[in-house]
Motif scaffolding. Structure first.
Motif, short mmCIF file in Angstrom:
data_model
loop_
_atom_site.label_atom_id
_atom_site.label_comp_id
_atom_site.label_asym_id
_atom_site.label_seq_id
_atom_site.Cartn_x
_atom_site.Cartn_y
_atom_site.Cartn_z
N GLN A 1 112.89 24.82 -61.50
CA GLN A 1 113.55 23.59 -61.03
C GLN A 1 113.24 23.35 -59.56
N GLU A 2 113.35 24.37 -58.76
CA GLU A 2 113.06 24.24 -57.32
C GLU A 2 111.60 23.85 -57.10
N TYR B 1 109.50 22.21 -59.18
CA TYR B 1 109.22 20.81 -59.55
C TYR B 1 109.98 19.82 -58.67
N PHE B 2 111.12 20.23 -58.13
CA PHE B 2 111.82 19.38 -57.18
C PHE B 2 110.99 19.21 -55.92
N ASN B 3 110.46 20.32 -55.42
CA ASN B 3 109.63 20.28 -54.20
C ASN B 3 108.32 19.53 -54.42
N LYS B 4 107.81 19.54 -55.65
CA LYS B 4 106.59 18.80 -55.98
C LYS B 4 106.87 17.32 -56.25
N ASP B 5 108.16 16.95 -56.24
CA ASP B 5 108.58 15.58 -56.53
C ASP B 5 108.04 15.13 -57.90
N ASP B 6 108.28 15.97 -58.90
CA ASP B 6 107.83 15.71 -60.27
C ASP B 6 109.06 15.56 -61.17
N PRO B 7 109.65 14.34 -61.20
CA PRO B 7 110.91 14.16 -61.94
C PRO B 7 110.79 14.39 -63.44
N LEU C 1 110.82 18.13 -63.90
CA LEU C 1 112.14 18.58 -63.48
C LEU C 1 113.17 18.30 -64.57
N ARG C 2 113.08 17.15 -65.19
CA ARG C 2 114.00 16.78 -66.27
C ARG C 2 113.82 17.74 -67.45
#
Length: 146
Positions: free
Chosen positions: A117-118, A120-126, A129-130
């Motif tokens: 989660q962290e 994909y959050f940092n990669k800005d990949d919603p 992340l979902r």
């Protein structure tokens, strides 16, 4: 923790899940008309799974048949509040039982999911992340043993 059985879902189930999610997410606006032909072209599947998915969406009161197609009813703000209240109660209980039943293997799995989660959050990949968020909630539910 036991390995989950892999379950295949029917094409109609996949179409239903996608359409339900799209309606809830607002991809299809309230009042928009969905036709079988339009959905066949967009989703690249035959009419049979589309028809089955539309029937189920109508049962869920997310659409209504108009004779010219299916009109999107969507969900109301009140529906969203009800959904969130129910999820808070259920997921809170699931988390409680997951902590009681936690194994070292389960802890490692949750740690791995949180790390993803962290990432994909940092990669800005919603989108990813979902998906990982869904994995997190599924893991909590499984680890709860309920």
């Amino acid at each position: 923790m036991k390995m989950r059985e892999f379950k295949s879902t029917s094409l109609a189930d996949q179409v239903f899940d996608r359409l339900e999610n799209d309606i809830i997410q607002g991809v299809y606006a309230k009042g928009e008309i969905l036709t079988e032909l339009k959905l066949v072209e967009k989703m690249g599947v035959s009419r049979t799974p589309i028809r089955e998915a539309l029937r189920r969406l109508e049962q869920e009161r997310l659409i209504v048949d108009s004779g010219k197609g299916s009109v999107v009813l969507g969900i109301t703000e009140e529906d969203l509040l009800d959904i969130m209240n129910i999820r808070q109660r259920i997921e809170g209980l699931a988390a409680y039982y997951a902590t009681i039943n936690m194994t070292e293997e389960g802890r490692k799995e949750l740690t791995h999911i949180v790390d993803l989660q962290e990432f994909y959050f940092n990669k800005d990949d919603p989108d990813r992340l979902r998906q990982v968020d869904d994995q997190f909630h599924d893991a909590i539910c499984i680890l709860s043993g309920r």
